[in-house]
Design a protein around this motif. Structure first.
Motif, short mmCIF file in Angstrom:
data_model
loop_
_atom_site.label_atom_id
_atom_site.label_comp_id
_atom_site.label_asym_id
_atom_site.label_seq_id
_atom_site.Cartn_x
_atom_site.Cartn_y
_atom_site.Cartn_z
N PHE A 1 -9.18 10.42 -0.62
CA PHE A 1 -7.78 10.14 -0.89
C PHE A 1 -7.46 8.88 -0.08
CE2 PHE A 1 -8.18 14.56 -1.91
CZ PHE A 1 -7.38 14.70 -3.03
N THR A 2 -6.60 8.03 -0.60
CA THR A 2 -6.34 6.77 0.09
C THR A 2 -4.85 6.44 0.18
OG1 THR A 2 -6.57 5.53 -1.97
CG2 THR A 2 -8.56 5.76 -0.60
N SER A 3 -4.54 5.57 1.11
CA SER A 3 -3.20 5.03 1.26
C SER A 3 -3.34 3.53 1.45
CB SER A 3 -2.51 5.66 2.47
OG SER A 3 -1.20 5.14 2.62
N LEU A 4 -2.72 2.75 0.59
CA LEU A 4 -2.79 1.29 0.66
C LEU A 4 -1.58 0.77 1.44
CD1 LEU A 4 -4.20 -1.35 -0.26
CD2 LEU A 4 -2.72 -1.27 -2.29
N VAL A 5 -1.85 0.06 2.53
CA VAL A 5 -0.78 -0.51 3.34
C VAL A 5 -0.71 -2.01 3.03
CG1 VAL A 5 0.05 -0.96 5.68
CG2 VAL A 5 -1.04 1.23 5.13
N VAL A 6 0.44 -2.44 2.51
CA VAL A 6 0.62 -3.83 2.10
C VAL A 6 1.46 -4.56 3.13
CG1 VAL A 6 1.53 -5.33 0.28
CG2 VAL A 6 0.53 -3.11 -0.32
N LYS A 7 0.94 -5.68 3.63
CA LYS A 7 1.68 -6.55 4.53
C LYS A 7 1.66 -7.95 3.94
CE LYS A 7 0.95 -3.95 8.75
NZ LYS A 7 0.47 -3.96 10.11
N GLU A 8 2.43 -8.84 4.51
CA GLU A 8 2.50 -10.20 3.99
C GLU A 8 1.14 -10.86 3.89
OE1 GLU A 8 5.09 -13.14 5.73
OE2 GLU A 8 6.78 -11.74 5.62
N ASP A 9 0.30 -10.63 4.90
CA ASP A 9 -0.98 -11.33 4.95
C ASP A 9 -2.19 -10.44 4.71
OD1 ASP A 9 -0.59 -9.90 7.24
OD2 ASP A 9 -1.34 -11.42 8.61
N SER A 10 -1.99 -9.18 4.35
CA SER A 10 -3.15 -8.31 4.16
C SER A 10 -2.85 -7.09 3.29
CB SER A 10 -3.67 -7.82 5.53
OG SER A 10 -2.72 -6.95 6.13
N LEU A 11 -3.92 -6.57 2.70
CA LEU A 11 -3.90 -5.28 2.00
C LEU A 11 -4.95 -4.43 2.71
CD1 LEU A 11 -4.02 -6.52 -1.70
CD2 LEU A 11 -2.03 -5.65 -0.50
N THR A 12 -4.56 -3.32 3.30
CA THR A 12 -5.49 -2.49 4.06
C THR A 12 -5.52 -1.10 3.46
OG1 THR A 12 -4.87 -3.74 6.04
CG2 THR A 12 -6.15 -1.73 6.38
N LEU A 13 -6.74 -0.62 3.20
CA LEU A 13 -6.92 0.69 2.57
C LEU A 13 -7.39 1.70 3.61
CD1 LEU A 13 -6.62 1.77 -0.32
CD2 LEU A 13 -9.03 1.26 -0.69
N PHE A 14 -6.67 2.82 3.72
CA PHE A 14 -7.01 3.89 4.65
C PHE A 14 -7.49 5.09 3.84
CE2 PHE A 14 -4.17 1.12 6.88
CZ PHE A 14 -4.68 1.08 8.16
N GLY A 15 -8.59 5.71 4.28
CA GLY A 15 -9.17 6.82 3.53
C GLY A 15 -9.10 8.14 4.28
N PHE A 16 -8.98 9.23 3.51
CA PHE A 16 -8.81 10.57 4.10
C PHE A 16 -9.63 11.59 3.32
CE2 PHE A 16 -5.09 7.93 4.49
CZ PHE A 16 -4.95 7.87 5.87
N ALA A 17 -10.08 12.60 4.05
CA ALA A 17 -10.90 13.65 3.44
C ALA A 17 -10.09 14.51 2.48
CB ALA A 17 -11.53 14.52 4.53
N ASP A 18 -8.79 14.67 2.75
CA ASP A 18 -7.97 15.50 1.85
C ASP A 18 -6.55 14.94 1.75
OD1 ASP A 18 -6.36 16.63 4.03
OD2 ASP A 18 -8.11 17.85 4.50
N ASP A 19 -5.82 15.46 0.78
CA ASP A 19 -4.48 14.95 0.50
C ASP A 19 -3.50 15.28 1.62
OD1 ASP A 19 -2.75 13.53 -1.20
OD2 ASP A 19 -1.91 15.40 -1.98
N ASP A 20 -3.72 16.40 2.33
CA ASP A 20 -2.83 16.77 3.43
C ASP A 20 -2.90 15.74 4.54
OD1 ASP A 20 -1.06 18.40 4.96
OD2 ASP A 20 -2.77 19.22 6.04
N GLU A 21 -4.13 15.31 4.88
CA GLU A 21 -4.30 14.32 5.93
C GLU A 21 -3.61 13.00 5.54
OE1 GLU A 21 -7.92 13.38 8.94
OE2 GLU A 21 -8.35 12.95 6.84
#
Length: 196
Positions: free
Chosen positions: A47-67
């Motif tokens: 499962f992932t969460s994409l964090v968008v900033k002016e100068d970057s796109l950073t992808l964070f990954g998680f073992a489950d949706d709760d995390e």
């Protein structure tokens, strides 16, 4: 928004992994517990969460949706960015964090590097009951007796030498003989991190 991904694990580091999805290597930032489950050459689904900033796109990954949901809630707290939120989840499972916030346990929250007393108070105040009740995983986790080979393999895969990893596991087990596998892995990582 990239909500999840599935692909072949190309590499695993201490704080990141690269997963190839459709011929594109995605750099994923994740907790040591999540990274320890990944094997180079094997297929992984996160499962992932994409964090968008002016100068970057950073992808964070998680073992489950709760995390992932807890990570995104932590990001709503003033003064806590995505990297600090990931650090918090490296120290506390989602349910352990829920219990610490419900019980207003500032000392548990200040175990996280970068979170002081004021930061812990702000987390307790701003998160309140947004995380909901604990799902029971804290109490239900089985003790880690005999789990050292799995933990050792995870630490070696994260780049630690076998000798220093074995020493850290022993120290972590001595300080908490009833620790679950996840707790033992986290404690070992904290011990290894403090030695650098």
């Amino acid at each position: 928004m990239i909500a999840s991904l599935r692909g072949t694990v190309i590499s695993v580091g201490i704080a990141t992994a690269v997963i190839e999805v459709g011929g594109v290597g995605m750099l994923i930032h994740a907790t040591p517990t999540t990274l320890a489950k990944l094997r180079v050459g094997s297929e992984a689904s996160l499962f992932t969460s994409l964090v968008v900033k002016e100068d970057s796109l950073t992808l964070f990954g998680f073992a489950d949706d709760d995390e992932r949901a807890v990570f995104e809630t932590l990001n709503t707290v003033s003064g806590i960015g995505p990297r600090t939120a990931l650090t918090i989840l490296s120290v506390h499972t989602p349910d352990a964090l829920r219990l610490a916030i419900q019980n207003k346990n500032e000392s548990a929250l200040t175990q996280v590097s970068g979170i002081g007393k004021k930061g812990a108070q702000r987390m307790i105040l701003e998160i309140g009951d947004k995380l909901g009740p604990a799902h029971g995983a804290v109490q239900a986790s089985a003790p880690s007796s005999g789990a050292s080979p799995d933990i050792l393999e995870a630490l070696v895969n994260l780049g630690w030498q076998e000798r220093e990893a074995t020493s850290a596991i022993s120290e972590a087990r001595e300080s908490n003989p009833d620790a679950t596998v996840a707790q033992l892995l986290r404690s070992s990582l904290q011990i290894l991190g403090s030695r650098r």
